[in-house]
Scaffold this motif. Structure first.
Motif, short mmCIF file in Angstrom:
data_model
loop_
_atom_site.label_atom_id
_atom_site.label_comp_id
_atom_site.label_asym_id
_atom_site.label_seq_id
_atom_site.Cartn_x
_atom_site.Cartn_y
_atom_site.Cartn_z
N HIS A 1 0.76 -4.54 20.03
CA HIS A 1 1.14 -3.78 18.84
C HIS A 1 0.07 -4.00 17.79
N ALA A 2 -0.79 -3.00 17.65
CA ALA A 2 -1.95 -3.15 16.79
C ALA A 2 -1.53 -3.43 15.35
N GLY A 3 -2.40 -4.17 14.65
CA GLY A 3 -2.18 -4.36 13.23
C GLY A 3 -1.86 -5.79 12.87
N HIS A 4 -1.42 -5.97 11.63
CA HIS A 4 -1.16 -7.30 11.09
C HIS A 4 0.28 -7.73 11.35
N HIS A 5 0.46 -8.99 11.68
CA HIS A 5 1.80 -9.52 11.94
C HIS A 5 1.91 -10.93 11.37
N GLY A 6 3.11 -11.42 11.36
CA GLY A 6 3.34 -12.80 10.94
C GLY A 6 3.27 -12.95 9.43
N ALA A 7 2.90 -14.17 9.01
CA ALA A 7 2.90 -14.47 7.57
C ALA A 7 2.09 -13.43 6.82
N GLU A 8 2.65 -13.04 5.69
CA GLU A 8 2.03 -11.94 4.95
C GLU A 8 0.78 -12.38 4.20
N GLY A 9 -0.13 -11.46 4.07
CA GLY A 9 -1.27 -11.68 3.19
C GLY A 9 -2.36 -12.56 3.72
N LYS A 10 -2.28 -12.93 4.99
CA LYS A 10 -3.38 -13.75 5.52
C LYS A 10 -3.59 -13.45 7.00
N ILE A 11 -4.82 -13.64 7.41
CA ILE A 11 -5.14 -13.48 8.83
C ILE A 11 -5.84 -14.74 9.28
N GLY A 12 -5.10 -15.60 9.93
CA GLY A 12 -5.69 -16.84 10.44
C GLY A 12 -6.25 -16.66 11.83
N VAL A 13 -5.71 -15.65 12.53
CA VAL A 13 -6.03 -15.51 13.94
C VAL A 13 -6.15 -14.02 14.27
N THR A 14 -7.12 -13.70 15.10
CA THR A 14 -7.20 -12.34 15.63
C THR A 14 -7.06 -12.40 17.15
N LEU A 15 -6.22 -11.52 17.67
CA LEU A 15 -5.99 -11.48 19.12
C LEU A 15 -6.48 -10.14 19.65
N ARG A 16 -7.11 -10.20 20.81
CA ARG A 16 -7.64 -8.98 21.41
C ARG A 16 -7.54 -9.10 22.91
N GLU A 17 -7.08 -8.07 23.55
CA GLU A 17 -7.13 -8.09 25.01
C GLU A 17 -8.56 -7.75 25.46
N VAL A 18 -9.06 -8.56 26.37
CA VAL A 18 -10.39 -8.28 26.90
C VAL A 18 -10.25 -7.25 28.01
N THR A 19 -10.82 -6.09 27.77
CA THR A 19 -10.78 -5.02 28.79
C THR A 19 -12.22 -4.65 29.11
N ALA A 20 -12.36 -3.69 29.95
CA ALA A 20 -13.71 -3.27 30.36
C ALA A 20 -14.53 -4.48 30.79
N CYS A 21 -13.93 -5.27 31.62
CA CYS A 21 -14.55 -6.52 32.02
C CYS A 21 -14.30 -6.72 33.51
N ALA A 22 -15.38 -6.75 34.28
CA ALA A 22 -15.23 -7.03 35.71
C ALA A 22 -15.06 -8.53 35.91
N LEU A 23 -14.29 -8.87 36.91
CA LEU A 23 -13.98 -10.29 37.14
C LEU A 23 -14.13 -10.56 38.63
N VAL A 24 -14.91 -11.57 38.95
CA VAL A 24 -15.14 -11.89 40.36
C VAL A 24 -14.97 -13.38 40.56
N GLU A 25 -14.29 -13.75 41.61
CA GLU A 25 -14.20 -15.17 41.94
C GLU A 25 -15.20 -15.46 43.05
N LEU A 26 -15.96 -16.50 42.82
CA LEU A 26 -17.06 -16.84 43.70
C LEU A 26 -16.77 -18.22 44.27
N THR A 27 -16.68 -18.34 45.59
CA THR A 27 -16.39 -19.64 46.20
C THR A 27 -17.46 -19.96 47.24
#
Lengths: 987, 416, 92, 208
Positions: D17-43
Motif C-alpha cells: 500500500h503505497a504512501g506514508h503509514h504509521g506515526a504521523e509526520g515522520k519517515i524513519g523507514v522506507t520499504l520497497r519491494e525489489v522487483t526486476a531482479c533476477a535471482l540465481v542460486e549457485l552451488t
C-alpha cells in the motif's frame, strides 16, 4: 486531607504536574514522579491489600520490586492487570487501581475469618485431610480452596495493547544503574566498548535517589546527573531505563523486559506496551544492589510496618512521610540514618529499639534509645497503633506509634547469578549469602557482591567495568576514585524475636510464619527445598525476596544447623514477573505462525473458496458454487466434473528439490526404496523414502530432467524434513558423492490438470511446437516446454487422481495468471477447480497413500508397497524395516473398506472388530486411516490397516467409532476402488 | 501417625506440637534385599509397593539429593491415561486407577483432582487422529469423549475461537484425567514406605553398581558400599550415568524440559488443556498459578535449566490459544532432565545382568505413571516376571521392532 | 545459547536444529550381523554427561551440518567444525 | 491463443500500500519491494570451488565473496549463503542475461538454479531501519559489526532470511520464501510503524 503526608519541598517529584488517580473507587492526588505506593502514602492510605491465606490487612512494606504486600489490580477492562506492585507502578493521570483478594471490601473482608481458623491451617494441613470421601475433593474441597486462593482476577477479553520482541548486542551489559552500575558503565564506556546500561526503574541512580550522599565535591544526585549526561553523550552507550534483566541464559544471552509505556494510561499509537529483549552480551556486570531484611516479630505484617530503607526512599525521593510517629526497629546502624531522615522530614521518632546490646552508635537528639531491646508485637487494627517492646532487662512496655521502620541488614541481590546453577555462599562476616560460581562472563559489583558502602560500590564499578572490557581488548582509562561521605553499616542481624506475641510473618504474601517453619522441621522437612515446598515459603509473586533468608535462618535454628549447612533454594528466572504477552511479542492471533499463501490464493479467494490449514499453508478445501453448498456437495461436484470432464488443482505446496551432479542417481538409490539410477531422461518415477528406523517418512515423484539434473517432489508437510534428511545423508553419510541440492518449492507455481479433457485444455496453453500427444508424451513423461507464447514451463504427466493428468509448473510470477488462463482454456470443456476434499476423495478412490497413512508408524510392507522396495540394494531404513515385528503376520496391513450399506458414513479413526467380538485391545484389528464419500461408487469408502487384511479380502468386519457413537459393517477389499487397471491415466 | 480430620483438630489445640516426622533419617545398613537407586516418585513408589504388595521390608531407596528432588517435584502435575498404542494403554490406565485410590491408600492428600484433560484439535485430520486415540482407549474400557467446537467452547469460553491462527475445531476429553500435587505424591509414597520399614537414604549418591560374574552384588555409594541382592535403577534423567557403571548402553538420551508457572490469579482454567497445533499444555493449580509447558529444549542436557527460545516458544503457544492471559505474568520457569527413549515410551525390564532391573524412558510423561511404574517394577523385582500391564515395555523392543511410538516420529527422541 | 557455526560465526541457537550424537558410523549393510549393527546405530547412544560431540544443522542459516563439542553438564561449547570434508573445502 | 497470455506479478504486489503509514509526520523507514531482479542460486560441484571462483572472476570481474560477504559489479551481486553457495542477483541489464552468463561461465562447475520467483525481497532503508530490524533480526547490525557489503543467512521473526547491506544509509535487503513475503512485509510494517514509514512503489515493475 489531600496528601496529608506529603512534604512541602524536596524529593524528585514534579509538583508542577499534579496527577489524579483512584484506588478502590476513591479519587486521590499525586505528582509526576510518584509511584502508586508513594502517592497512596502521601494520602495516608495505609491499608492496600489482603494477604493470600489469612486475608490479613496489609500495607506497603518496601519501595521496590521486592514488595510482597502491596499488590493491586491496575487499570480496568481489557487492560486490567492483576498483582501489580504498587511500589513500582509509576503514577499517571487517571490511573485506576483496585485492591485484590477481598470481599466485599478491603476494609471489611469476610475472608479474614481464615485468620481466626489459623490454628487449623498450619503449614501443609491440607496434605493431612480432605481425603474422605474421595469424590469430595473435586466437588467440595477444591472449589472452596481455589476460590479463596489466587489473589488478582484474570483479565477479560483481548489485550488491546501490542507487544514486541527485540534483540540487542553489546560488549558489556551493566545490570542496575545505581552507584556501582553507573561507575561500571562509565569506566567501560570511556574505552569505546559498546555498553548497555539497564535499570528496572525510570531513573538512574539506585539508592543515590533515596539517600542524601556526597561523592567527590558534589551531591550523590549531581554525580548521577553528571554521569548520566556523559553516558548519554557517548554513541557507544545505550541506556535502557524501565528495563528489567529478568534472566541469564547460556553463552551471554540475557532476557530483558522494557516497560515502554506502562507509565502512561495507554501507549501512544503504534507504540508497544512492553518489549522483550534478548540481549547478547560478551560480558556483564551485575550491579543489582541489595534488598533490606525485615524483622520477624509479632504482627509484623500490620500496615505501618516498613523497611527502614523504604521509609528513607519515600521521604527523600518522593517527599512523603509514610507514617509520622515511627518506632525504629533496628539491628543495624542504618536504623539511625532512618531516624535522622524522619526527623529532618518533621516526623517523630518514638524510639530506636536496637536489638544489639553492644551497639556503639548513639541516637541523635533526644530520641528514646533502647539497646538490646526488641519489638514483641505491634498492636492496632488496620494500622499500627503501638508496639510492645521488651527491653534488655526483660521488662516490657507499650510504645505509641503509627509506623515501624525495620533495618536488619541487607541481602545482596544475587538472583541472576543463580540462573545458570550457581549456588550462593554464606558469608559470616556480612551475615548474608554472596554470589557463588558465576555464569560465564558475568561479574558482580557493589551491594550485590556484599560491598555495601558507597565507596566500595563505586570502586567495584570502576574496577569491574574496566576489567570486563579490557578482557575484550579495549583499554579502559583509569578513573580517579572520588571521596564519599562517611557512613556506618555495622549490623548484627536478629533472625526473629523468639519471645514475640502473635503471628510472626516470614513470608508476608503467603502468610508463612516462624512456627510454620518449625512445624516443617518437626515433621522431617529438613531439606531447605522440603521446607519451602511444605510451607510455600518464597513461592509467592515476590519469590521470597524479603523472606527467604529469614526463613532459612529459622530452619537452621530449629534444626541446629548453620546457614551454610542449610543452604538456599534455587533462584530461577524471571527476576520479577514478566507479562506473558511480552514474551509472545507480536506472535499472537493470526501472527502466531506465518501463513504461507499459494500462487492461486487470491484467485481462489475471488471464487469464494473455503480454505484449510496444511502445515503453515492455507489451501483451498473446496469451491462452493453457491453460498449454501456444503463441503460434501461441492466435493462431489468437483470430483464428478474432474472425472467426467476436467478439473484443476493448485499443487504448488508440494516440496520441490532440484538435484544436480553426476552422483544423483547413486544418491537416490540410497535414499529411496526403489531404483532411480536407471530412470531415463524425460521420465518420472514414484519414490518412497524411509527413515533409518524402517518406517516410511515421505513419498513423491522424482523426474530426470537431464543426465545430471533431477527434480524431486515431496509431500507438503514433509518438504522441510526431507531437505534436512537429504543434506544429512549427503554431508554426514556420503560426502564423497558429487551432488548439489537446491530447494525450488517456491520458484514454481504448479497446477494439476486432471480429467478426460486434460490434454484438450493443455493444448490450448502449450505452445504449438510441443507435441503432447499420448504417444509423444506418455504417462510418466516429463519435459521443459513453453506455454502461452514462450513462457517457460515444466510439464509432468503424473496423476494422483487416477485420471489422465498433467502437472504444469511455471515461474511463480505467472502463477496467478496461469490459474486464470487454465480456467479460461477449460471453460469450453466445463472445467472445475477442485480443492483438497476432492483431491483426497479421488486419491482414496485410487488407494493412494497420503497423510493419514504416512503417519510415521507404517512401513512400506504395512502400506502394501513392499514391491516398491528394491531387494537388490540397500537403502536408508532397509534393515530396520525387516525387524521381526515388521514381518509378523498379524501386523495390520493396508486394505480398502467398503460399508455394507453405502450410506453408512465411515469415519477416520474408527477401529475394527470382528463381528461378535467384544471390544478389547486383543480383539482390535486395526483402524480407519482415511475416508471419503466416493461419487464414483456412490458409497462411503475407506482406507485402513487390518490385521491379516490381505488374507481377508471379502470378509465383513465392524468399523466401530465409540467416540462418535457409530458402528458399521464393512467389507475388506482391495484399496484400489476405481479403475484398478489404471486405464484412465494412460488414456 | 494416621492423618485425619481428628488429628488436625487435635493438633490445632495442641499448637501443632505432636506431629511426628513423616520419615526417618536412617543410617545405611550393610545389606538390603532390594536397593532402589533414585528417590524420586517412581523409586519411592517402587519401595512402597515392594513393601506393601510383596512384603519386602529390608529395602533401601538411595538418592543423591533430598527425596523427591527430581522431576516429581518440578513437573506440570498432569495425570491422564489417554494413550493410543496398545503397549501403553493398559499400563497408564492401571496407573490412573491407582491414582484414584492413592490418597486413601497411603493416607496422604496428594490433591488428585480429576478435572479433565482436554486435547484440542485444529483440523479434520487431527480430529480423526484423536478419534483413533479415543477409540483405542475405549477398546480397553477407558472413557474418552470427542467434543465439537461448541462443546469445547462451553468448557473454555475464554479461549480464542475467533481469531486464532489455528482455529479450535474441537477436542478429545478424558474427564478422569486431571492433576495432582506433585510433591505430595513423593511425600505420600515416602511416608508410606518409611512406615513399612523402608530405609530412605537421602543425600546418598550411587557411584558404581558392582557386578560380579554377571550378577549384581551391591552399590558403591557416597556413604560406602551397600550390599544388595537386587538393584533397581530408577534414576530418570540420570539413568545413563548410573547404568553405564554396570556396563549397560541404553536407547536413551537426556534432554531438558522447561516448566512454567504464572502468578496466582482467581480460577480461570477448569481443566487441563493441550494445544493441538503445538506441544503446549496448561492447567491452573489450586493456589491459582497457571502451570504450563511445551516442547523440550531440543538439545541433550544434564543441566536442569533451559533457554530463551524454549521459553518464548512455549509462551507463544500459550497466547495462541488464550490471548486473554497476555497481562498475566510469568512467575518462574525452570528445567528438568528427561530420560527420552527412542520411541517415546518407557522401559520397565530386566537388564541381562542378574538382579539388576531398569525403569526409565519416561520422557516427559513420568509423573502420571508414578504409581504404576512403582507397582510394576516392584512386581518385576519381586517375581522376576513383568506385570501383565507392562509386558510391552521391554528393553529389547528396539531390536525386535515392537516399538511403541505414539507420535510416529521415530528414533529421534527430541521429536517425541 | 549461542552456537559457533564454522561458516557464519556465532549465532543464536534458534537458527539450528539438533540431531544428536556425532561420529556414529552407518554400518556396512552387507555385514553378516548388519541388522544388529543397525539397531545399535539407530537406537543406542552414549548420552554422556560431560563433553560430547554432537550433530547440529544450521537450518536457518548456511545449511551446514556441523559437529559441535559441548558439555552437557554446563552447556559450554569448546568447538565446532563442518561435519563434511566437502563442505569444509567449499567453505575455504 | 492471444487471450491466454500470462502477465507476471511480483510476490508482494497484492499487499503493498503505497504512501506514508504509521506515526504521523515522520519517515524513519522506507520499504520497497525489489522487483526486476533476477535471482540465481549457485552451488559448487564437488572439488570445483577454485575453478568456479576463477570462472566467475573472469566472466563477472568479481571475486566470489567469502562467508558473510557480498560482492557486486555492474548490477550483479553475489551474496554468500553457505559453503560453496551463493545467491546471485542481477538487475538492470543483468536481469535478463544473468542465468545465461552464469551457465556459460560455470555450468560444469556449479549447479545453477533459477530462483527469480522463489523469494520475496524487501529493501528497507532509513535512519530507523536498523532499530526496526532489531525487532526480529537476531544478528548484530550495528555498523561496527555489519556494514555495506556484509551479508548473512539467519532467522528473523519466523523466517529463514538472506540479508545483505547495500549502502550506509543504511539500506538492507531481506529475502524470504515467496509465500512468506506477506508476513515479512507485515512484520516490517509493524516494526517500523512507531517511526513512521513509507512504502515506495515508484520503481515497482516486473519483467516477463
Amino acid at each position: 486531607m489531600s496528601q496529608s503526608h506529603r512534604l512541602a519541598k524536596g524529593g524528585l517529584i514534579d509538583r508542577s504536574k499534579p496527577l489524579s488517580f483512584t484506588f478502590d473507587g476513591k479519587t486521590y492526588k499525586g505528582y509526576a514522579g510518584d509511584t502508586l505506593a508513594s502517592a497512596l502514602l502521601a494520602n495516608d492510605v495505609q491499608l492496600v491489600a489482603r494477604s493470600f491465606k489469612y486475608h490479613r490487612p496489609r500495607g506497603i512494606l518496601t519501595a521496590g520490586s521486592e514488595e510482597p504486600n502491596a499488590l493491586v489490580g491496575l487499570r480496568a477492562g481489557a487492560r486490567h492487570e492483576p498483582n501489580v506492585r504498587a511500589t513500582v507502578a509509576e503514577l499517571y493521570d487517571g490511573l485506576i487501581a483496585q485492591s485484590q483478594n477481598r470481599w466485599p471490601s478491603l476494609a471489611f473482608d469476610l475472608g479474614a475469618v481464615n485468620s481466626l481458623l489459623s490454628p487449623f491451617f498450619a503449614a501443609g494441613f491440607y496434605y493431612k485431610t480432605f481425603m474422605w470421601p474421595a469424590s469430595f475433593w473435586e466437588k467440595v474441597y477444591e472449589p472452596l480452596i481455589r476460590r479463596a486462593a489466587g489473589l488478582g482476577k484474570p483479565p477479560v477479553g483481548d489485550d488491546p495493547d501490542i507487544y514486541e520482541k527485540a534483540f540487542a548486542h553489546c560488549d558489556l551489559l551493566v545490570i542496575g544503574a545505581g552507584s556501582a552500575g553507573l561507575a561500571a558503565a562509565l569506566a567501560a564506556a570511556r574505552s569505546g566498548a559498546r555498553v548497555i546500561l539497564a535499570d528496572e526503574g525510570p531513573m538512574l541512580g539506585g539508592r543515590l535517589l533515596s539517600d542524601k550522599r556526597i561523592i567527590g565535591n558534589q551531591s550523590g544526585l549531581d554525580w548521577v546527573k553528571a554521569t548520566e549526561a556523559e553516558l548519554v553523550s557517548l554513541p557507544n552507550v545505550r541506556i535502557m531505563p524501565r528495563t528489567t534483566i529478568f534472566g541469564v541464559y547460556d553463552h551471554g544471552v540475557y532476557g530483558a523486559l522494557e516497560r515502554v509505556n506502562d507509565h502512561v494510561a495507554t501507549p501512544p499509537a503504534h507504540e508497544p506496551r512492553q518489549r522483550a529483549y534478548r540481549i547478547y552480551a560478551k560480558r556483564a556486570v551485575l550491579a543489582a544492589g541489595a534488598i533490606e531484611r525485615p524483622h520477624v516479630f509479632g504482627n509484623n505484617d500490620r500496615p505501618g510496618v516498613m523497611l527502614g530503607s523504604a521509609m528513607r526512599t519515600y521521604i527523600n525521593r518522593y517527599a512523603v512521610v509514610p507514617t509520622k510517629r515511627v518506632a525504629i526497629f533496628t539491628s543495624s546502624d542504618e536504623g539511625y540514618a532512618t531516624a535522622h531522615d524522619l526527623i529532618a522530614a518533621g516526623a517523630s521518632v518514638q524510639a530506636i529499639i536496637d536489638t544489639r546490646a553492644d551497639a556503639t552508635i548513639s541516637a541523635a537528639h533526644d530520641i528514646p534509645h533502647f539497646k538490646g531491646a526488641k519489638i514483641l508485637r505491634t498492636l492496632g487494627n488496620k494500622q499500627v497503633q503501638s508496639v510492645e517492646i521488651e527491653l534488655a532487662d526483660g521488662s516490657t512496655r507499650i510504645l505509641d506509634c503509627d509506623g515501624v521502620a525495620m533495618s536488619n541488614g541487607w541481602n545482596p541481590a544475587v538472583h541472576l547469578t543463580c540462573h545458570q546453577g550457581g549456588r550462593p555462599v554464606w558469608d559470616d562476616k556480612i551475615n548474608a549469602f554472596l554470589p557463588g560460581n558465576l555464569p560465564a562472563g558475568l561479574s558482580v559489583a557493589g551491594a550485590a557482591q556484599g560491598h555495601f558502602g558507597l565507596k566500595d560500590t563505586l570502586a567495584d564499578g570502576f574496577r569491574l567495568g574496566a576489567s570486563a572490557v579490557d578482557d575484550l581488548g579495549f583499554k579502559a582509562p583509569a578513573i580517579a576514585m572520588p571521596d564519599t561521605d562517611p557512613e556506618s553499616l555495622a549490623h548484627t542481624p536478629l533472625w526473629r524475636v523468639k519471645t514475640s506475641k502473635g503471628k510472626c510473618f516470614v513470608d508476608f504474601q503467603h502468610d508463612v510464619t516462624d512456627t510454620d517453619i518449625e512445624l516443617a522441621n518437626r515433621e522431617g522437612f529438613r531439606s531447605v527445598e522440603h521446607m519451602k515446598r511444605y510451607t510455600t515459603l518464597g513461592m509467592a509473586t515476590d519469590q521470597g525476596k524479603t523472606s527467604n533468608i529469614s526463613g532459612l535462618a529459622i530452619l537452621g535454628e530449629a534444626s541446629g544447623r548453620s546457614m551454610a549447612e542449610v543452604g538456599t533454594t534455587i533462584f530461577r528466572p524471571p527476576y520479577t514477573p514478566v507479562a506473558l504477552g511480552a514474551l509472545a511479542g507480536h506472535h499472537v492471533h493470526k501472527g502466531f505462525r506465518p501463513t504461507r499463501l499459494t500462487p492461486s490464493h487470491q484467485w481462489a479467494e475471488e471464487q469464494g473458496a473455503v480454505f484449510m490449514e496444511t502445515g503453515l499453508w492455507l489451501r483451498a478445501q473446496y469451491f462452493p458454487k453457491t453460498k449454501n453448498e456444503s463441503w460434501l456437495d461441492a466435493m462431489i461436484r468437483e470430483v464428478e466434473i474432474t472425472r467426467s470432464k476436467v478439473g484443476v488443482c493448485d499443487v504448488s505446496t508440494l516440496g520441490k528439490i532440484d538435484l544436480q551432479g553426476k552422483d544423483v542417481g547413486t544418491f537416490l538409490d540410497r535414499v529411496y526404496t526403489g531404483t532411480f539410477s536407471t530412470l531415463p531422461v524425460g521420465k518420472v518415477r514414484y519414490g518412497l523414502m524411509m527413515r533409518e528406523d524402517g518406517f516410511v517418512q515421505d513419498d513423491g515423484t522424482t523426474a530426470r530432467l537431464s543426465e545430471n539434473r533431477w527434480l524431486m517432489t515431496t509431500t507438503t508437510a514433509g518438504a522441510g524434513k526431507v531437505m534436512a534428511h537429504l543434506e544429512f545423508c549427503h554431508q554426514v553419510l556420503w560426502p564423497e558423492l558429487d551432488i548439489a541440492f537446491t530447494s525450488v518449492t517456491e520458484q514454481w507455481a504448479q497446477y494439476s490438470i486432471a480429467g478426460p479433457h486434460a490434454r484438450d485444455v493443455l493444448k490450448k496453453l502449450v505452445d504449438a511446437r510441443h507435441d503432447i500427444s499420448n504417444e509423444a508424451f506418455p504417462y510418466m513423461a516429463c519435459g521443459a516446454i513453453t506455454i502461452c507464447n514462450g513462457i517457460p514451463a515444466r510439464l509432468f504427466r503424473i496423476s494422483f487422481s487416477g485420471e489422465l493428468a498433467y502437472e504444469i509448473g511455471v515461474p511463480n510470477r505467472y502463477g496467478d495468471a496461469l490459474i486464470r488462463a487454465i480456467m479460461k482454456a477449460g471453460e469450453e470443456f466445463g472445467i472445475t477447480p477442485y480443492g483438497l476434499e476432492a483431491l483426497s476423495t479421488m486419491r482414496i478412490e485410487k488407494g493412494h497413500v497420503a497423510g493419514g497413512e504416512l503417519n510415521g508408524q507404517t512401513t512400506p510392507r504395512d502400506l502394501g508397497l513392499i514391491k516398491m522396495v528394491s531387494q537388490k540394494k540397500d537403502c536408508i531404513g532397509k534393515h530396520m524395516s525387516e525387524r521381526p515385528a515388521m514381518l509378523y503376520p498379524d501386523r495390520p496391513i493396508f486394505v480398502g473398506l467398503k460399508p455394507k450399506n453405502p450410506k453408512s458414513k465411515l469415519t477416520g479413526g474408527a477401529h475394527f472388530l470382528d463381528k461378535g467380538a467384544k471390544p478389547s485391545l486383543e480383539n482390535d484389528l486395526g483402524h480407519m486411516m482415511s475416508v471419503a464419500y466416493s461419487p464414483m461408487l456412490k458409497s462411503w469408502i475407506g482406507l485402513g490397516i487390518v490385521k491379516r487384511g490381505r488374507e481377508r479380502i471379502g470378509d465383513t468386519i465392524r468399523a466401530v467409532d465409540f467416540v462418535r457413537g457409530t458402528e458399521f459393517e464393512v467389507e475388506i477389499c482391495d484399496p484400489v476402488f476405481f479403475d484398478p487397471q489404471g486405464e484412465r491415466l494412460r488414456g | 501417625m494416621r492423618y485425619s480430620v481428628f488429628s488436625i483438630v487435635e493438633q490445632a489445640f495442641k499448637g501443632q506440637k505432636d506431629w511426628k516426622p513423616v520419615w526417618r533419617y536412617p543410617e545405611p545398613k550393610a545389606e538390603y534385599d532390594m536397593l532402589i537407586i533414585g528417590g524420586g516418585g517412581h523409586g519411592l513408589a517402587t519401595a512402597y509397593y515392594l513393601a506393601k504388595n510383596h512384603g519386602y521390608t529390608n529395602i533401601a531407596v538411595i538418592d543423591k539429593n533430598y527425596l523427591g528432588s527430581g522431576s516429581v517435584g518440578r513437573n506440570t502435575t498432569i495425570v491422564r491415561s489417554n494413550y493410543q498404542e496398545p503397549g501403553n494403554i493398559p499400563f497408564y490406565e492401571h496407573s490412573l486407577k491407582l491414582w484414584e485410590g492413592l490418597e486413601q491408600d497411603f493416607n496422604y492428600n496428594a490433591m488428585m483432582s480429576q478435572r479433565g484433560v482436554l486435547n484440542l484439535y485444529h483440523s479434520d485430520s487431527q480430529r480423526d487422529d484423536y478419534a483413533r486415540r479415543g477409540n483405542a482407549m475405549m477398546m480397553h474400557g477407558v472413557r474418552a469423549d470427542l467434543l465439537n467446537r461448541e462443546q469445547v467452547h462451553e468448557i473454555v469460553p475464554f479461549m480464542d475461537f475467533d481469531n486464532a491462527r489455528f482455529p479450535i475445531h474441537g477436542g478429545l476429553m478424558q474427564w478422569r484425567g486431571g492433576t495432582a500435587r506433585h510433591d505430595a505424591v513423593a511425600w505420600g509414597f515416602a511416608r508410606g514406605a518409611d512406615s513399612r520399614g523402608v530405609d530412605i537414604l537421602q543425600n546418598t549418591e550411587a557411584k558404581q553398581i558392582r557386578v560380579e560374574n554377571g550378577k549384581v552384588t551391591g552399590v558403591e555409594t557416597s556413604r560406602g558400599f551397600i550390599k544388595a541382592k537386587k538393584v533397581g535403577i530408577v534414576a530418570a534423567g540420570n539413568t545413563t550415568r548410573i547404568a553405564e557403571t554396570a556396563g549397560l548402553r541404553l536407547p536413551i538420551e537426556s534432554y531438558v524440559l522447561q516448566a512454567f508457572v504464572s502468578e496466582a490469579i482467581k480460577p480461570l482454567i477448569p481443566c487441563v488443556v493441550t494445544f493441538g497445533a503445538g506441544h503446549f499444555y496448561i492447567s491452573q493449580s489450586d493456589k491459582g498459578g497457571l502451570v504450563f509447558g511445551a516442547s523440550l529444549d531440543y538439545y541433550t542436557s544434564y543441566a536442569a535449566r533451559g533457554n530463551l527460545p524454549g521459553v518464548e516458544d512455549t509462551i507463544e503457544e500459550a497466547m495462541a490459544i488464550m490471548p486473554s492471559i497476555s497481562r498475566v505474568k510469568l512467575l518462574r520457569h525452570w528445567g528438568g532432565i528427561m530420560d527420552m527413549s527412542m520411541d517415546g515410551s518407557p522401559i520397565i525390564d530386566k537388564t541381562g545382568i542378574d538382579g539388576l532391573y531398569i525403569n526409565c524412558g519416561w520422557c516427559y510423561g513420568g509423573f502420571k505413571a508414578t504409581p504404576a511404574s512403582g507397582y510394576c517394577l516392584a512386581h518385576l523385582m519381586a517375581t522376576d516376571e513383568s506385570h501383565p500391564v507392562a509386558t510391552a515395555l521391554k528393553l529389547n523392543r528396539f531390536e525386535t521392532g515392537y516399538v511403541i511410538d505414539e507420535a510416529g516420529t521415530g528414533a529421534q527422541p527430541n521429536l517425541h | 545459547m549461542r552456537i559457533p557455526c564454522p561458516f557464519c560465526g556465532s549465532r543464536d541457537s534458534q537458527e539450528f536444529s539438533f540431531l544428536g550424537q556425532a561420529g556414529l558410523k552407518r554400518p556396512d549393510p552387507n555385514a553378516p550381523d548388519a541388522q544388529k549393527q543397525f539397531h545399535d546405530y539407530v537406537h543406542i547412544r552414549d548420552n554422556k554427561a560431560g563433553v560430547t560431540k554432537e550433530l547440529w544443522l544450521h537450518a536457518n542459516g548456511c545449511r551446514s551440518w556441523i559437529t559441535v563439542t559441548r558439555n552437557t553438564l554446563t552447556h559450554e561449547i569448546t568447538g565446532s567444525e563442518f561435519a563434511s570434508p566437502l563442505t569444509k573445502e567449499a567453505a575455504q | 491463443m492471444a487471450d491466454l497470455s500470462l502477465s507476471p506479478r511480483s510476490a508482494l504486489a497484492p499487499f503493498l500500500h503505497a504512501g506514508h503509514h504509521g506515526a504521523e509526520g515522520k519517515i524513519g523507514v522506507t520499504l520497497r519491494e525489489v522487483t526486476a531482479c533476477a535471482l540465481v542460486e549457485l552451488t559448487t560441484f564437488k572439488g570445483q570451488k577454485a575453478a568456479l571462483a576463477q570462472a566467475i572472476e573472469k566472466a563477472f570481474g568479481v571475486a566470489l565473496p567469502a562467508a558473510n560477504k557480498s560482492a557486486s559489479k555492474d548490477g550483479v551481486t553475489f551474496v554468500s549463503v553457505g559453503p560453496g553457495k551463493w545467491l546471485v542477483t542481477g538487475e538492470g541489464a543483468a536481469e535478463h542475461d544473468l542465468i545465461a552468463r552464469l551457465e556459460e561461465a560455470a555450468s560444469s562447475l556449479a549447479a545453477i538454479v533459477d530462483q527469480s520467483d522463489a523469494r520475496a525481497i524487501v529493501e528497507i532503508s532509513g535512519h530507523k531501519a536498523r532499530v526496526a530490524l532489531a525487532k526480529g533480526v537476531m544478528i548484530d547490525l550495528d555498523p561496527v559489526a555489519f556494514k555495506a557489503g556484509d551479508a548473512a543467512t539467519s532467522f528473523a521473526v519466523q523466517f529463514w532470511i538472506t540479508l545483505w547491506q547495500t549502502n550506509d544509509t543504511p539500506t538492507y535487503r531481506l529475502a524470504v520464501f515467496r509465500s512468506m513475503g506477506r508476513d515479512l512485509l507485515h512484520w516490517l510494517e509493524s516494526s517500523a510503524a512507531e517511526y513512521g514509514y513509507e512504502i515506495d512503489v515508484s520503481s515497482h515493475s516486473i519483467s516477463e
